[in-house]
Design an enzyme around this catalytic site. Structure first.
Site, PDB file in Angstrom:
ATOM      1  N   ASN A 135       9.549   1.568  -9.152  1.00 58.09           N
ATOM      2  CA  ASN A 135      10.303   0.401  -9.268  1.00 58.09           C
ATOM      3  C   ASN A 135       9.103  -0.509  -9.538  1.00 58.09           C
ATOM      4  O   ASN A 135       8.952  -1.827  -9.842  1.00 58.09           O
ATOM      5  CB  ASN A 135      11.469   0.307  -8.411  1.00 58.09           C
ATOM      6  CG  ASN A 135      11.410  -1.111  -8.736  1.00 58.09           C
ATOM      7  OD1 ASN A 135      12.314  -1.447  -9.712  1.00 58.09           O
ATOM      8  ND2 ASN A 135      11.686  -1.982  -7.701  1.00 58.09           N
ATOM      9  N   GLN A 147       5.800  -7.652  -3.133  1.00 58.54           N
ATOM     10  CA  GLN A 147       6.132  -6.166  -4.403  1.00 58.54           C
ATOM     11  C   GLN A 147       6.962  -6.531  -5.695  1.00 58.54           C
ATOM     12  O   GLN A 147       7.583  -6.290  -6.122  1.00 58.54           O
ATOM     13  CB  GLN A 147       7.343  -4.936  -3.400  1.00 58.54           C
ATOM     14  CG  GLN A 147       6.186  -4.391  -2.089  1.00 58.54           C
ATOM     15  CD  GLN A 147       7.278  -3.959  -1.426  1.00 58.54           C
ATOM     16  OE1 GLN A 147       8.533  -4.996  -0.598  1.00 58.54           O
ATOM     17  NE2 GLN A 147       6.968  -2.751  -1.533  1.00 58.54           N
ATOM     18  N   ASP A 201      11.498   6.337  -4.618  1.00 52.87           N
ATOM     19  CA  ASP A 201      11.866   5.189  -4.457  1.00 52.87           C
ATOM     20  C   ASP A 201      12.716   4.360  -4.856  1.00 52.87           C
ATOM     21  O   ASP A 201      12.173   4.124  -6.552  1.00 52.87           O
ATOM     22  CB  ASP A 201      10.315   4.508  -3.662  1.00 52.87           C
ATOM     23  CG  ASP A 201      10.280   3.370  -2.683  1.00 52.87           C
ATOM     24  OD1 ASP A 201      11.458   4.082  -1.680  1.00 52.87           O
ATOM     25  OD2 ASP A 201      10.431   2.242  -3.098  1.00 52.87           O
ATOM     26  N   GLU A 228      16.266   8.316  -4.175  1.00 62.05           N
ATOM     27  CA  GLU A 228      16.396   6.978  -2.900  1.00 62.05           C
ATOM     28  C   GLU A 228      17.678   6.547  -4.084  1.00 62.05           C
ATOM     29  O   GLU A 228      17.380   5.281  -4.172  1.00 62.05           O
ATOM     30  CB  GLU A 228      15.823   6.735  -2.782  1.00 62.05           C
ATOM     31  CG  GLU A 228      15.962   6.209  -0.995  1.00 62.05           C
ATOM     32  CD  GLU A 228      15.287   4.685  -1.179  1.00 62.05           C
ATOM     33  OE1 GLU A 228      15.611   3.722  -0.325  1.00 62.05           O
ATOM     34  OE2 GLU A 228      14.825   3.971  -1.885  1.00 62.05           O
TER      35      GLU A 228
HETATM   36  C1  NOJ Z   1      13.019   2.313  -0.268  1.00 61.17           C
HETATM   37  C2  NOJ Z   1      12.499   3.060   1.549  1.00 61.17           C
HETATM   38  O1  NOJ Z   1      12.293   3.971   2.530  1.00 61.17           O
HETATM   39  C3  NOJ Z   1      11.691   1.657   1.957  1.00 61.17           C
HETATM   40  O2  NOJ Z   1      10.972   1.272   3.142  1.00 61.17           O
HETATM   41  C4  NOJ Z   1      11.103   0.049   1.265  1.00 61.17           C
HETATM   42  O3  NOJ Z   1      10.324  -0.717   1.974  1.00 61.17           O
HETATM   43  C5  NOJ Z   1      11.305   0.470  -0.100  1.00 61.17           C
HETATM   44  N1  NOJ Z   1      12.141   1.644  -0.525  1.00 61.17           N
HETATM   45  C6  NOJ Z   1      10.690  -0.098  -1.206  1.00 61.17           C
HETATM   46  O4  NOJ Z   1       9.932   0.065  -1.499  1.00 61.17           O
END
Ligand code: NOJ
Length: 535
Positions: free
Chosen positions: A104, A169, A201, A243
């Site tokens: 992402n 990010q 992710d 996720e």
């Molecule tokens: C989910 C991850 O588990 C988490 O640790 C992270 O901060 C966010 N996604 C962003 O990548």
């Protein structure tokens, strides 16, 4: 002949934070070679698949979820050769390995972003740029404790860029076909190193559309289906684990197939985390009432027969309370995070054992539910020995402290004078008391119980593959259910309360106690549990 069962449907997963596991070169940071040194421990524990948290080069604003180079390994962790060696050594022991794939967003230090902010082609449109920060206003902010907007201003480009997580990010622009192709290249690169798949992710957020909350959009699903098609064509042994911290009906869409017909095979993700059931396990336990768990699982739609849920009690993030009501969240915070330092964003930054007041009965009870309810269980490193947390550390670092191997200096984690984070060293959870070596030597330890759970789970295909039927016991403190697969029926009984509860049981075999049970009334002690194979 029935079709063979895909490996991931019966696997036990182990989530491993490489920095915390074992430091092989004495620099104070766990590394890939260190994980290799401890593979025998993991094989002995009985887990089937390791999930490695990100090991990419990164400025570590989000502990590696801010990727600065998709084709490398962070120097703290070792080299690409070490990564390949780890996979090979794991495979030699019958262990599979999946890794985080972060599609992402990148780090703002990634060369693509650096070029994009300077409008250097072909990277000009690799990120989501805008002259105003008023677009996509319906999208929620996820890192509520740090960010006030999903837009950040970039001086160099003179525009805003979109970010769903930390401002360091920036989100990639999936409307750009070049970005879509870049990610396929990344996937091939890592699959060709020997991986068994990815934990992907933050998948709900790939695309943005005005007038929506920018989550779970059809465009996102369409791209993910292409990713799956690539995997099926080139790496059919491997999995994609989704996720998506969403409600069950929204996660259902990530399995693909036909949402109204579970007999149609899934064509998106093989697996998906079941986020909403997790906080409800804690809720049910604290209330002594099964209702939250029963309700959420009844509301969970059936998934295609080639898919599987993944369940967990804790992970490397805060215990998320996004999938509960505001009232439930306040209650969970009051019950489980009385000290404000225990809270983060919409969650609780504590580990399993401290959440359960280090009560061995409750720790076993929740683990028993993890193994007996539908979904492949994922263990978080250290929870198998009941490690504690350190709420003095910022962000989620308190649940990412060094693995406690033994009672020697640095808990046997490292020989360095200074570690990336202090070892837990308090009277209750400190490494002198809580460590692998001591628990290996003690047949009554939590670690030995976890090994037993894993071994029994593997002997009972009904737990991985069976259907689920709740018992209608008049006492709501009893969470009982049957798991049935082919000719095997396992009756799973859990007492969520501090009082004894009586249950009528059939003639059965008590798996964990290893004895015949003649049937009749059975009184489950406070927080007691049984796995009965019905005759
Ligand atoms: C989910 C991850 O588990 C988490 O640790 C992270 O901060 C966010 N996604 C962003 O990548």
């Amino acid at each position: 002949m029935p079709a063979p069962i895909p490996w991931y449907q019966t696997a036990v997963f182990y989530e491993l934070y490489v920095r915390a596991f074992r430091d092989s070169n004495g620099d104070g940071h766990g590394d890939l070679r260190g994980v290799i040194e401890r593979l025998d421990y993991l094989a002995d524990l009985g887990v089937d698949c390791l999930w490695l948290l990100p090991t990419y080069p990164s400025p570590l604003v989000d502990d590696g979820y801010d990727v600065a180079d998709y084709y490398g390994v962070h120097p703290d962790y070792g080299t690409l050769a070490d990564f390949e060696a780890l996979i090979e050594a794991a495979h030699a022991r019958g262990l599979r390995v999946i890794a985080d794939l972060i599609i992402n967003h990148t780090s703002d230090q990634h060369p693509w972003f650096q070029a994009s902010r300077r409008r250097q082609d072909p990277y000009t449109d690799y990120y989501v740029w805008s002259d105003t920060d008023q677009k996509y206003r319906e999208a929620r902010i996820i890192f509520l404790d740090t960010e006030t907007s999903n837009w950040a201003w970039d001086e160099v480009r003179g525009q805003y860029y979109w970010h769903r997580f930390y401002r360091q990010q920036p989100d990639l622009n999936f409307d750009n076909p070049a970005v879509q192709e870049e990610m396929f290249k990344v996937v091939r690169f890592w699959m060709n190193r020997g991986l068994d798949g990815f934990r992907v992710d933050a998948v709900p957020y790939l695309f943005e559309r005005e007038g929506t909350n920018c989550e779970n959009l059809p465009e996102t699903h369409a791209y993910l289906k292409r990713l799956r098609a690539l995997m099926d064509a080139e790496y059919p042994h491997a999995i994609l684990l989704c996720e998506a911290n969403q409600w069950p009906e929204d996660v259902r869409a990530y399995f693909g197939g036909d949402p109204n017909d579970p007999t149609v095979p899934g064509d998106e993700f093989h697996m998906g985390f079941h986020f909403p059931v997790m906080p409800r396990l804690y809720m049910a336990l604290r209330r002594g009432d099964r209702t939250p768990v029963v309700d959420i699982l009844r509301r969970t739609p059936p998934i295609p027969s080639n898919c599987q849920w993944c369940t967990f009690l804790r992970n490397h993030d805060e215990l998320t309370l996004e999938m509960v009501t505001e009232e439930e969240r306040q209650w969970m915070w009051a019950e489980y995070a009385p000290d404000p330092r225990m809270r983060l964003n919409l969650g609780i930054r504590r580990r399993l054992a401290p959440l359960l007041d280090n009560d061995r009965r409750k720790i076993e009870l929740l683990n028993s539910l993890l193994f007996t309810l539908p979904g492949s269980p994922i263990l978080y490193y250290g929870d198998e020995i009941g490690m504690g947390d350190n709420i003095a550390l910022p962000d989620r670092n308190g649940v990412r402290t060094p693995m406690q191997w033994d009672s020697s200096a640095n808990a046997g984690f490292s020989t360095a004078a200074r570690l990336y984070a202090p070892v837990i060293d308090d009277p209750i959870y400190g490494y002198r008391r809580v460590n692998v070596a001591a628990q290996m030597a003690n047949p009554a330890s939590l670690l030995q119980r976890m090994r037993r759970f894993i071994a029994a789970y593997k002997d009972l295909p009904a737990l991985a593959l069976g259907d689920l039927e709740f018992l209608d016991h008049p006492d709501r403190g009893l969470l009982g259910f049957r798991r049935r697969y082919r000719r095997q029926t396992v009756l799973c009984l859990h007492n969520l309360t501090a009082r004894g509860i009586q249950v009528q049981t059939p003639d059965a075999y008590d798996v964990l106690a290893n004895l015949d049970w003649p049937g009749g009334p059975l009184t489950l002690p406070p927080y007691g549990y049984r796995w009965l194979v019905v005759r």
